[in-house]
Design an enzyme around this catalytic site. Structure first.
Site, PDB file in Angstrom:
ATOM      1  N   ASP A  19       0.690  -1.387   0.147  1.00  0.00           N
ATOM      2  CA  ASP A  19      -0.351  -0.442  -0.363  1.00  0.00           C
ATOM      3  C   ASP A  19       1.081   1.508  -0.002  1.00  0.00           C
ATOM      4  O   ASP A  19       1.922   1.103   0.576  1.00  0.00           O
ATOM      5  CB  ASP A  19      -0.589   0.014   0.969  1.00  0.00           C
ATOM      6  CG  ASP A  19      -2.300   0.854   1.158  1.00  0.00           C
ATOM      7  OD1 ASP A  19      -2.478   1.699   0.471  1.00  0.00           O
ATOM      8  OD2 ASP A  19      -1.977   1.068   2.522  1.00  0.00           O
TER       9      ASP A  19
ATOM     10  N   GLU B 121      -2.456   6.211  -7.540  1.00  0.00           N
ATOM     11  CA  GLU B 121      -3.905   7.289  -7.083  1.00  0.00           C
ATOM     12  C   GLU B 121      -4.067   8.495  -8.486  1.00  0.00           C
ATOM     13  O   GLU B 121      -2.589   9.031  -7.964  1.00  0.00           O
ATOM     14  CB  GLU B 121      -3.304   7.692  -5.848  1.00  0.00           C
ATOM     15  CG  GLU B 121      -3.789   8.320  -4.556  1.00  0.00           C
ATOM     16  CD  GLU B 121      -3.286   8.970  -3.187  1.00  0.00           C
ATOM     17  OE1 GLU B 121      -4.232   7.240  -2.871  1.00  0.00           O
ATOM     18  OE2 GLU B 121      -3.983  10.432  -2.811  1.00  0.00           O
TER      19      GLU B 121
ATOM     20  N   HIS C  26      -7.427   9.821   5.015  1.00  0.00           N
ATOM     21  CA  HIS C  26      -7.201   8.672   6.005  1.00  0.00           C
ATOM     22  C   HIS C  26      -6.497   9.469   7.167  1.00  0.00           C
ATOM     23  O   HIS C  26      -6.627  10.480   7.603  1.00  0.00           O
ATOM     24  CB  HIS C  26      -6.070   8.462   5.542  1.00  0.00           C
ATOM     25  CG  HIS C  26      -5.028   7.824   3.923  1.00  0.00           C
ATOM     26  ND1 HIS C  26      -4.234   8.883   2.667  1.00  0.00           N
ATOM     27  CD2 HIS C  26      -5.100   6.802   3.153  1.00  0.00           C
ATOM     28  CE1 HIS C  26      -4.472   8.147   2.058  1.00  0.00           C
ATOM     29  NE2 HIS C  26      -4.989   6.567   2.314  1.00  0.00           N
ATOM     30  N   GLY C  27      -6.700   8.309   8.278  1.00  0.00           N
ATOM     31  CA  GLY C  27      -7.255   8.561   9.419  1.00  0.00           C
ATOM     32  C   GLY C  27      -8.427   8.462  10.372  1.00  0.00           C
ATOM     33  O   GLY C  27      -9.714   7.895   9.883  1.00  0.00           O
TER      34      GLY C  27
ATOM     35  N   GLY D 151     -11.104   4.185   4.445  1.00  0.00           N
ATOM     36  CA  GLY D 151     -12.319   3.407   4.977  1.00  0.00           C
ATOM     37  C   GLY D 151     -12.909   3.890   6.366  1.00  0.00           C
ATOM     38  O   GLY D 151     -13.483   3.936   6.358  1.00  0.00           O
TER      39      GLY D 151
HETATM   40  P1  13P Z   1      -7.969   4.811   7.009  1.00  0.00           P
HETATM   41  O1  13P Z   1      -7.234   4.278   7.777  1.00  0.00           O
HETATM   42  O2  13P Z   1      -8.447   5.551   7.046  1.00  0.00           O
HETATM   43  O3  13P Z   1      -8.691   3.306   7.120  1.00  0.00           O
HETATM   44  O4  13P Z   1      -7.017   4.389   5.808  1.00  0.00           O
HETATM   45  C1  13P Z   1      -6.472   3.598   5.525  1.00  0.00           C
HETATM   46  C2  13P Z   1      -5.597   3.616   3.958  1.00  0.00           C
HETATM   47  O5  13P Z   1      -6.677   4.668   3.092  1.00  0.00           O
HETATM   48  C3  13P Z   1      -4.732   3.057   3.916  1.00  0.00           C
HETATM   49  O6  13P Z   1      -3.981   3.567   2.238  1.00  0.00           O
END
Ligand code: 13P
Length: 283
Positions: A81, A133, A178-179, A208
């Site tokens: 990722d 992305e 994210h976060g 997510g």
């Molecule tokens: P979150 O930590 O907000 O769930 O995001 C995860 C993510 O997109 C990892 O690439």
């Protein structure tokens, strides 16, 4: 069984559901995630982001992910990722990932296309799928998430990006971050539909954690075939541990590890059901 991201996500794309991609930082996260997937008869993606390497080193984690995937009886893809360079993607491929994400989203469009093409060319030689992305998914602690449309994925650019790079999956920005959100976001589903209508490839939703059920449903029914979840697993673990410690002060180290595995499993299971990937493994 260890499978390609391409294979897992193609089925999701054709059948209108999404596969959860869960960032795992420990053996307990991995075991919990796979237990959830097996119980719910769901495909799953185990992934690790480059920013997570300091606490979960790539060279130690990927062999563990691959081993867990091989011994699972549901399809499991192993994914890098947010790879930040060609070299990180190459290293992950050497370690056995079945797909990589090259993240050139902070670069100008031409540069993003160039680095993505380089990774696609290399990955193709090894049969490895590539996600990239376009637009910028920021972080909740650095971005004001007031539907900042300047960072959203541009529809016309997305067509050029997908055609010129030959990627397998496109991560998009539609108000997701994210976060840990300070309030529930409102994703721009209209933009998602426009991107989907013009690009015949699986789309990926990052950030997510904390998305509303309604937005998740709109996403998975409108072309999002992979959803990334990291923060929600960590928050669930801390919540369940805090709750448990109220009554059970003498948990012990083994007990602690079991609780972490169980909380990881619960977090992953809830998301699998939201993404409708349960009962999708053909027997
Ligand atoms: P979150 O930590 O907000 O769930 O995001 C995860 C993510 O997109 C990892 O690439």
């Amino acid at each position: 069984m260890l499978v390609s991201l391409r294979e897992i996500v193609a089925d999701a794309y054709q059948n209108g559901y999404a596969v959860g991609a869960f960032n795992c930082l420990s053996l307990e996260n991995v075991e919990g995630a796979i237990m959830a997937a097996e119980e719910l008869n769901s495909p799953i993606i185990l992934q690790l982001a480059e920013v997570q390497f300091p606490c979960a080193p790539l060279e130690k984690m990927i062999p563990m992910f691959v081993d867990a995937a091989r011994s699972s009886f549901v399809p499991v893809a192993v994914h890098l990722d947010h790879g930040l360079s060609f070299n990180t993607c190459a290293q992950a491929i050497r370690l056995g990932v079945t797909s990589v994400m090259i993240d050139g989203s902070t670069l100008p469009l031409e540069e993003n296309i160039r680095v993505t093409c380089e990774v696609v060319q290399m990955a193709k030689a090894f049969g490895v799928a590539v996600e990239s992305e376009l637009g910028k998914v920021g972080d909740t602690d650095t971005v004001e998430w007031d539907n900042n449309v300047n960072t959203f994925t541009d529809v016309d650019e997305s067509i050029r990006f997908v055609q010129e790079t030959g990627i397998d999956a496109l991560a998009i920005s539609i108000g997701n971050l994210h976060g840990k959100y300070t309030a529930t976001p409102n994703l721009n589903i209209q933009r998602l539909k426009e991107i989907k209508d013009r690009n015949p490839i699986p789309l990926v939703l990052h950030g997510g954690s904390g998305t509303s059920e309604a937005d998740f449903k709109d996403c998975v029914h409108n072309g999002i075939s992979k959803v990334n979840v990291a923060t929600a697993i960590q928050l669930r673990i801390m919540d369940e541990l805090r709750e448990c410690m109220k009554n059970e002060t003498d948990l012990g180290y083994i007990g602690l590890k079991e609780k972490i595995k169980c909380a990881s499993k619960n977090a992953v299971a809830d998301h699998i059901k939201l993404f409708e990937s349960n009962n999708k493994v053909k027997q």
